[in-house]
Write an enzyme that holds these catalytic residues in place. Structure first.
Site, PDB file in Angstrom:
ATOM      1  N   GLY A 193      27.030   0.938 -12.135  1.00 31.95           N
ATOM      2  CA  GLY A 193      27.542   2.286 -11.925  1.00 31.95           C
ATOM      3  C   GLY A 193      29.011   2.384 -12.300  1.00 31.95           C
ATOM      4  O   GLY A 193      29.505   1.633 -13.148  1.00 31.95           O
ATOM      5  N   SER A 194      29.713   3.285 -11.649  1.00 32.62           N
ATOM      6  CA  SER A 194      31.103   3.557 -12.002  1.00 32.62           C
ATOM      7  C   SER A 194      32.054   2.577 -11.320  1.00 32.62           C
ATOM      8  O   SER A 194      31.738   2.016 -10.270  1.00 32.62           O
ATOM      9  CB  SER A 194      31.474   4.982 -11.573  1.00 32.62           C
ATOM     10  OG  SER A 194      31.509   5.066 -10.152  1.00 32.62           O
ATOM     11  N   PRO A 195      33.247   2.355 -11.901  1.00 30.00           N
ATOM     12  CA  PRO A 195      34.243   1.518 -11.239  1.00 30.00           C
ATOM     13  C   PRO A 195      34.618   2.036  -9.850  1.00 30.00           C
ATOM     14  O   PRO A 195      34.860   1.238  -8.930  1.00 30.00           O
ATOM     15  CB  PRO A 195      35.447   1.581 -12.195  1.00 30.00           C
ATOM     16  CG  PRO A 195      34.835   1.842 -13.530  1.00 30.00           C
ATOM     17  CD  PRO A 195      33.661   2.754 -13.253  1.00 30.00           C
ATOM     18  N   VAL A 197      32.745   3.595  -7.556  1.00 28.09           N
ATOM     19  CA  VAL A 197      31.752   3.179  -6.568  1.00 28.09           C
ATOM     20  C   VAL A 197      31.669   1.657  -6.511  1.00 28.09           C
ATOM     21  O   VAL A 197      31.392   1.075  -5.462  1.00 28.09           O
ATOM     22  CB  VAL A 197      30.376   3.791  -6.885  1.00 28.09           C
ATOM     23  CG1 VAL A 197      29.330   3.368  -5.859  1.00 28.09           C
ATOM     24  CG2 VAL A 197      30.477   5.312  -6.929  1.00 28.09           C
ATOM     25  N   GLY A 198      31.938   0.994  -7.641  1.00 27.24           N
ATOM     26  CA  GLY A 198      31.946  -0.464  -7.657  1.00 27.24           C
ATOM     27  C   GLY A 198      32.919  -1.048  -6.647  1.00 27.24           C
ATOM     28  O   GLY A 198      32.640  -2.083  -6.022  1.00 27.24           O
ATOM     29  N   GLU A 215      28.202  -4.173 -12.719  1.00 28.80           N
ATOM     30  CA  GLU A 215      28.148  -3.708 -14.107  1.00 28.80           C
ATOM     31  C   GLU A 215      28.699  -2.289 -14.103  1.00 28.80           C
ATOM     32  O   GLU A 215      28.036  -1.353 -13.648  1.00 28.80           O
ATOM     33  CB  GLU A 215      26.709  -3.728 -14.630  1.00 28.80           C
ATOM     34  CG  GLU A 215      26.191  -5.126 -14.888  1.00 28.80           C
ATOM     35  CD  GLU A 215      24.856  -5.124 -15.592  1.00 28.80           C
ATOM     36  OE1 GLU A 215      24.372  -4.028 -15.949  1.00 28.80           O
ATOM     37  OE2 GLU A 215      24.286  -6.204 -15.776  1.00 28.80           O
ATOM     38  N   CYS A 249      26.613   3.311 -20.686  1.00 30.57           N
ATOM     39  CA  CYS A 249      27.856   2.657 -20.263  1.00 30.57           C
ATOM     40  C   CYS A 249      28.565   1.963 -21.420  1.00 30.57           C
ATOM     41  O   CYS A 249      29.788   1.817 -21.395  1.00 30.57           O
ATOM     42  CB  CYS A 249      27.580   1.668 -19.130  1.00 30.57           C
ATOM     43  SG  CYS A 249      26.443   0.336 -19.566  1.00 30.57           S
TER      44      CYS A 249
END
Length: 470
Positions: A193-195, A197-198, A215, A249
């Site tokens: 997902g997105s940085p 939320v990462g 990822e 992505c």
């Protein structure tokens, strides 16, 4: 932690916690049989998967099968072929200190795993990491995105036919369910997902010291120096960008093109778009749609912000909100402070940045977060090598886009803001495994025979020899 509780999630979680040791003891033969069963169920559900992806994205059959089904089937077959070898204990060599000893690496399952998969490739990214997870001998709760409900239903049906819920279970839900799952103690968490939320996922894993694979994404540049035929470059760039309507992505996020090529690229771009998709690309069956209105509005806002700031738009900037359709858009002369130069686009928009020399390229890239991929279209090996060694990215691909993710012997992953850890193939198996060192020391030549208590002058001589020669 979520204030709301979910008894169903608790039930599945505890079932898998209680069953994890039994799953860890499964043989490689048993795991391969599960992979074969999974492959068979996917093939039986081929039409249902394609239909679901069309409902969720309006993906064409060819795109659904080539970007969602094929990568999963390829991964399953790669594991079936190689799992016995990958999982075998690996002997390692000794130095003189361990003369006569036996040293090896044993791969053991990590245990209970949580796989959080995204909406942009809802079938591929839910299953491809599950393959590595179960091949390594783990249990798995799979939490897919709620934005692809039709695909999730097919996934749930397939999982139910292959696995018991105390081994693998899909959990429906939105942010609350995901947050509740992240409050649980897992042995490993795999997130795509997105940085933004990462960082939340990584913080949740840190509370239990769980290992985490992230990822993420990032603004992946595509560099064009003019040494390749411009028609070929335009064709490949458009394909790489418009697969899944830019919601990939590793899609090229922006173009870095030599200044004198600007006008030729623009005219070639327009010609290729009209030849490939017609005068009205909306009528093409090959273009998918934006996943939802929230992302539709976000992409439109990025384009409008750039144009309001002075950017030019020689093609695109047309929207049909009711159809979630955004016409592929080319932007030039973009102001330095435009939001589109800093936020990952995740849509069919091509920002073009011109450069004059190679140092401008590396500075522009290095001034930003490290991208997930970096693309170079060039015959100039000196330029290629310079960029490879003077930038940092998850991967570099020369004269193509996207295809590195399909290579069976290369890892996939980012670096820092674009990701942590490695996935796919052997690297995926190792990511879901603990590489446990096992050392059996030969008692006749054990190092402690020479450096154990009491310390004497002889002990010091041994240490001196070790310091000098070993």
């Amino acid at each position: 932690m979520s204030e709301k509780e979910f008894p169903y999630i608790d039930h599945i979680y505890h079932l898998q916690r209680e069953n994890r040791l039994a799953i860890q003891r499964t043989t490689i033969k048993e795991r391969i049989q599960l992979l074969k069963k999974l492959e068979n169920e996917i093939l039986l559900a081929r039409d249902a998967i394609v239909d679901a992806l069309h409902k969720d994205f309006r993906k064409s059959k060819i795109e659904a099968e080539s970007t969602e089904l094929f990568p999963v089937l390829s991964e399953i077959r790669l594991f079936i072929k190689n799992l016995k070898d990958w999982s075998a204990s690996k002997s390692v060599s000794n130095n003189l200190v361990f003369f006569g000893s036996k040293a090896k690496i044993v791969y053991e399952p990590k245990g209970n795993c949580l796989i959080i998969s995204p909406w942009n490739y809802p079938f591929q990214l839910a299953v491809v990491h599950l393959v590595a997870c179960i091949a390594a001998g783990n249990t798995a709760i799979v939490k897919p995105s709620e934005f692809a409900p039709a695909t999730n239903q097919v996934l749930n049906s397939i999982f139910g036919k292959v696995f018991e819920s105390n081994h693998v279970q899909l959990i429906y839900g939105e942010v609350e369910e995901t947050t509740y799952l992240l409050s649980k103690k897992f042995d490993h968490i795999h997130f795509t997902g997105s940085p933004k939320v990462g960082k939340i996922v990584m913080a949740a894993g840190a509370k239990h010291l769980a290992s985490v694979t992230l990822e993420l994404g990032g603004k992946s540049p595509l560099i064009i120096d003019g040494t390749l035929d411009i028609k070929t470059v335009v064709s490949k760039a458009i394909w790489g960008k418009l697969i899944n309507n830019g919601q990939t992505c590793i899609a090229p996020d922006y173009l870095l093109i030599k200044e004198e090529l600007k006008e030729e690229f623009i005219s070639t771009f327009i010609q290729h778009m009209e030849k490939t998709f017609g005068k009205n690309p909306m009528e093409s069956p090959d273009l998918a749609r934006i996943i939802n209105l929230r992302n539709f509005d976000r992409i439109q806002s990025l384009v409008e912000n750039a144009i309001d700031g002075g950017a030019n738009c020689p093609y695109g900037n047309e929207y049909v909100r009711s159809e979630l359709y955004i016409k592929p858009t080319l932007l030039t002369d973009i102001p330095d402070d435009a939001e589109i130069l800093f936020e990952e686009i995740f849509g069919p928009v091509f920002p073009m940045i011109t450069y004059q020399n190679i140092q401008e390229i590396t500075k522009f890239i290095n001034d930003r977060e490290k991208p997930l991929a970096l693309y170079i279209y060039s015959k100039n090996q000196e330029l290629i090598d310079f960029i490879v060694h003077n930038t940092s990215s998850g991967a570099v691909l020369v004269n193509e886009t996207l295809l590195h993710i399909m290579h069976p012997n290369l890892p996939f992953g980012g670096v820092n803001n674009s990701g942590i850890g490695r996935s796919t193939g052997r690297f995926g198996f190792e990511d879901f495994s603990h590489s446990k060192p096992v050392l059996q020391v030969n008692q006749w030549f054990s190092p402690t025979k020479f450096i154990n208590y009491p310390y004497t002058g002889f002990t010091q001589k041994i240490v001196n020899l070790m310091m000098k020669y070993l």
